[in-house]
Write an enzyme that holds these catalytic residues in place. Structure first.
Site, PDB file in Angstrom:
ATOM      1  N   ASP A  30       0.858  -1.192   0.000  1.00 43.34           N
ATOM      2  CA  ASP A  30       0.000   0.000   0.000  1.00 43.34           C
ATOM      3  C   ASP A  30       0.890   1.237   0.000  1.00 43.34           C
ATOM      4  O   ASP A  30       1.974   1.223   0.576  1.00 43.34           O
ATOM      5  CB  ASP A  30      -0.920   0.007   1.248  1.00 43.34           C
ATOM      6  CG  ASP A  30      -2.141   0.905   1.026  1.00 43.34           C
ATOM      7  OD1 ASP A  30      -3.245   0.365   0.867  1.00 43.34           O
ATOM      8  OD2 ASP A  30      -1.968   2.157   0.979  1.00 43.34           O
ATOM      9  N   GLU A 151     -14.841  -9.761  -5.763  1.00 42.69           N
ATOM     10  CA  GLU A 151     -15.054 -10.174  -4.359  1.00 42.69           C
ATOM     11  C   GLU A 151     -16.542 -10.046  -4.031  1.00 42.69           C
ATOM     12  O   GLU A 151     -17.253  -9.237  -4.610  1.00 42.69           O
ATOM     13  CB  GLU A 151     -14.216  -9.303  -3.422  1.00 42.69           C
ATOM     14  CG  GLU A 151     -14.372  -7.818  -3.558  1.00 42.69           C
ATOM     15  CD  GLU A 151     -15.541  -7.223  -2.774  1.00 42.69           C
ATOM     16  OE1 GLU A 151     -15.928  -6.081  -3.071  1.00 42.69           O
ATOM     17  OE2 GLU A 151     -16.080  -7.933  -1.892  1.00 42.69           O
ATOM     18  N   LYS A 207     -20.284  -9.659 -10.998  1.00 40.97           N
ATOM     19  CA  LYS A 207     -20.157  -8.884  -9.753  1.00 40.97           C
ATOM     20  C   LYS A 207     -21.245  -7.820  -9.677  1.00 40.97           C
ATOM     21  O   LYS A 207     -21.943  -7.676  -8.671  1.00 40.97           O
ATOM     22  CB  LYS A 207     -18.771  -8.242  -9.702  1.00 40.97           C
ATOM     23  CG  LYS A 207     -18.612  -7.183  -8.641  1.00 40.97           C
ATOM     24  CD  LYS A 207     -18.727  -7.733  -7.237  1.00 40.97           C
ATOM     25  CE  LYS A 207     -18.620  -6.611  -6.221  1.00 40.97           C
ATOM     26  NZ  LYS A 207     -18.810  -7.081  -4.844  1.00 40.97           N
ATOM     27  N   ASN A 211     -24.505  -7.736  -6.982  1.00 40.05           N
ATOM     28  CA  ASN A 211     -24.704  -6.647  -6.011  1.00 40.05           C
ATOM     29  C   ASN A 211     -25.968  -5.859  -6.277  1.00 40.05           C
ATOM     30  O   ASN A 211     -26.718  -5.533  -5.358  1.00 40.05           O
ATOM     31  CB  ASN A 211     -23.485  -5.715  -6.056  1.00 40.05           C
ATOM     32  CG  ASN A 211     -22.715  -5.792  -4.753  1.00 40.05           C
ATOM     33  OD1 ASN A 211     -22.797  -6.801  -4.053  1.00 40.05           O
ATOM     34  ND2 ASN A 211     -22.011  -4.739  -4.423  1.00 40.05           N
ATOM     35  N   CYS A 263     -20.516  -0.112  -1.461  1.00 40.25           N
ATOM     36  CA  CYS A 263     -20.713  -0.932  -2.670  1.00 40.25           C
ATOM     37  C   CYS A 263     -22.056  -0.745  -3.360  1.00 40.25           C
ATOM     38  O   CYS A 263     -22.102  -0.378  -4.535  1.00 40.25           O
ATOM     39  CB  CYS A 263     -20.492  -2.392  -2.307  1.00 40.25           C
ATOM     40  SG  CYS A 263     -18.802  -2.679  -1.793  1.00 40.25           S
ATOM     41  N   LYS A 324     -24.504  -0.159   8.448  1.00 40.20           N
ATOM     42  CA  LYS A 324     -24.994  -1.480   8.856  1.00 40.20           C
ATOM     43  C   LYS A 324     -24.245  -1.837  10.127  1.00 40.20           C
ATOM     44  O   LYS A 324     -23.233  -1.185  10.466  1.00 40.20           O
ATOM     45  CB  LYS A 324     -24.753  -2.511   7.761  1.00 40.20           C
ATOM     46  CG  LYS A 324     -23.288  -2.701   7.426  1.00 40.20           C
ATOM     47  CD  LYS A 324     -23.045  -3.710   6.346  1.00 40.20           C
ATOM     48  CE  LYS A 324     -23.035  -5.111   6.873  1.00 40.20           C
ATOM     49  NZ  LYS A 324     -22.474  -6.076   5.919  1.00 40.20           N
ATOM     50  N   ARG A 331     -19.731   5.172   5.098  1.00 41.46           N
ATOM     51  CA  ARG A 331     -19.923   5.569   3.692  1.00 41.46           C
ATOM     52  C   ARG A 331     -21.373   5.398   3.259  1.00 41.46           C
ATOM     53  O   ARG A 331     -21.953   4.325   3.388  1.00 41.46           O
ATOM     54  CB  ARG A 331     -18.982   4.774   2.781  1.00 41.46           C
ATOM     55  CG  ARG A 331     -17.534   5.243   2.868  1.00 41.46           C
ATOM     56  CD  ARG A 331     -16.595   4.389   2.053  1.00 41.46           C
ATOM     57  NE  ARG A 331     -16.359   3.114   2.688  1.00 41.46           N
ATOM     58  CZ  ARG A 331     -15.468   2.223   2.221  1.00 41.46           C
ATOM     59  NH1 ARG A 331     -14.778   2.480   1.117  1.00 41.46           N
ATOM     60  NH2 ARG A 331     -15.272   1.075   2.845  1.00 41.46           N
TER      61      ARG A 331
END
Ligand code: UDX
Length: 435
Positions: A30, A151, A207, A211, A263, A324, A331
């Protein structure tokens, strides 16, 4: 196998730690020196149940390393995962791919021996083709291949989701790359997890489709809840009964104030944009985005009505701020829309969240933060439950009633039993619990 994870945020760190736990040797890279220093000192930069212990155990076992130097990370690696963010582009709603492409370039510059460049960042269709072109400018084509491996991790359950996935999706072309991907996920395949091999573009689309379908399922039950409030139905019974149909399933049918997170909002916008660009607009998804945005605002009206038509001069206690439970992630949290609107309507807000308070304080000016749920309720004219943390489910309701100045409870997650609340004399307002 030696694996490099480029990007040690939420996805890179969880995936890297789990792959190390499978026995691979993993180097997480990173650019953020503070983050890498913290990880090397044994501190996890994100709140995720079980992650700190998993990282520490694999560091001790000599399977998990952290560095800011991508060349060090790539040395001897047979796979390099791109796990960087793809935030929403301001205005148009598409995915911002610059971090992915920057990582692809740096990987290309660091390639020495054959490596599979694996894109794990949620990306528009065709991203792997673009990654391939970028790497090919810097490394011979026989020294790399590109694969897509999206993912499906839920925050708060990410380690389980990685180790017991419903499926692993791998978009790959070419036998050499397929062999590497198969070896990486061998432990999961041996445990019986379905591994779906397909093309790269199909993997990228899977993906988004997954979602956005989940976001649609949540939005559907939210609209059914609104209808229940008009016609006198109970949305919890509706969710239970339709969920018994194996074709539907009960999960993701819990009504609430609207979805948030890093997401669902991003992926729904990205898919609508991608579909428009491909001249195959998805009107269902376009509507879903609009319905969800409006829902968060509509929750304010519900709260104002529960308070007798005005919150001016009232003290409102809010339990739960994160988008959640079991995360510290704020976010796109519904609280970021609801609380400022209550303040604009003249309310004073005091809030408590088990993990999100530190981040929320930077995002919610003027909100008081309490040290615990009962302290939060003390003297308030109403209690609003925004996030369904387990810590709120077993509160002593008699103590709640005694602490509140007015026994008004607006439960945006239906965590309290309506009949009990009303028998105890609360003015209880849930989501979709009858007219
Ligand atoms: C989601 C997907 O579940 C995961 O597979 C993907 O990899 C990343 O995005 P996450 O954003 O962590 O994971 O949270 P999730 O548990 O899916 O919840 C998303 C939002 O939907 C939250 O705001 C949550 O409150 C809301 N939600 C979820 C509901 O309102 N009702 C439900 O029944 C489920």
């Amino acid at each position: 196998m030696r694996i490099a994870m480029i990007g040690s945020g939420y996805v890179g760190l969880v995936s890297g730690a789990c792959l190390a736990d499978f026995g691979h040797e993993v180097v997480c890279v990173d650019k953020d020196e503070a983050k890498i220093a913290a990880l090397n000192a044994g501190q996890s930069p994100i709140y995720e149940p079980g992650l700190s212990e998993l990282v520490a155990a694999n560091q001790r076992a000599g399977r998990l390393f952290f560095t800011t130097d991508i060349r060090e990370g790539m040395r001897g690696a047979q796979a390099a995962f791109i796990c960087v963010g793809t935030p929403t582009l301001p205005g148009e709603g598409g995915a911002d791919m610059r971090y992915v492409y920057q990582a692809a370039g740096e990987i290309g510059d660091a390639i020495e021996t054959f490596v599979v460049v694996v894109n794990k960042s949620t990306s528009p269709i065709g991203a792997c083709d673009a990654i391939e072109s970028i790497v090919a400018e810097r490394a011979p084509r026989d020294k790399f291949a590109v694969a897509s491996n999206p993912e499906f991790l839920r925050e708060g359950a990410a380690i389980d989701d990685f180790k017991q996935p419903d499926r692993v999706v791998i978009g790959v072309e070419g036998e050499a790359a397929r062999r590497v991907m198969r070896e990486i996920y061998q432990p999961l395949e041996r445990n019986g997890s379905p591994i779906v091999y397909t093309t790269r573009r199909t993997a990228e689309l899977i993906k988004y489709a997954a979602n956005v379908f989940l976001a649609m399922k949540v939005t559907f039950i939210n609209e059914i809840a609104d209808l229940c409030e008009r016609v006198g139905g109970d949305v919890m019974d509706v969710a239970h009964a339709i969920g018994l149909d194996k074709r539907i399933g009960r999960r993701f049918l819990n009504p609430g104030p609207g979805f948030g997170g890093s997401c669902f909002p991003k992926d729904t916008l990205a898919l609508t944009k991608l579909a428009i660009d491909a001249r195959s607009p998805m009107r269902l998804v376009e509507t879903l985005v609009d319905v969800n945005d409006k829902r968060k605002v509509a929750m304010v009206g519900k709260i104002v009505r529960a308070c007798g038509g005005s919150v001016k001069g009232k003290r409102i206690a809010v339990l739960g701020l994160t988008y959640k439970p079991n995360t510290d992630d704020m976010r796109d949290a519904p609280s970021l829309v609801i609380l400022p609107l209550l303040q604009q309507a003249g309310a004073t807000i005091v809030a408590f969240d088990p993990e999100g308070a530190a981040q929320a304080a930077k995002l919610l000016p003027g909100v008081e933060f309490a040290s615990g749920p009962y302290a939060c309720l003390e003297g308030a004219d109403a209690l609003v439950v925004v996030t369904e943390w387990d810590a709120f489910r077993a509160l002593d309701l008699a103590r709640v009633k005694a602490a509140l100045r007015e026994p008004v409870v607006v439960d945006l997650r239906n965590i309290y039993p309506q009949s009990v609340m009303r028998e105890m004399g609360f003015k209880y307002v849930g989501i979709g619990r009858g007219a």
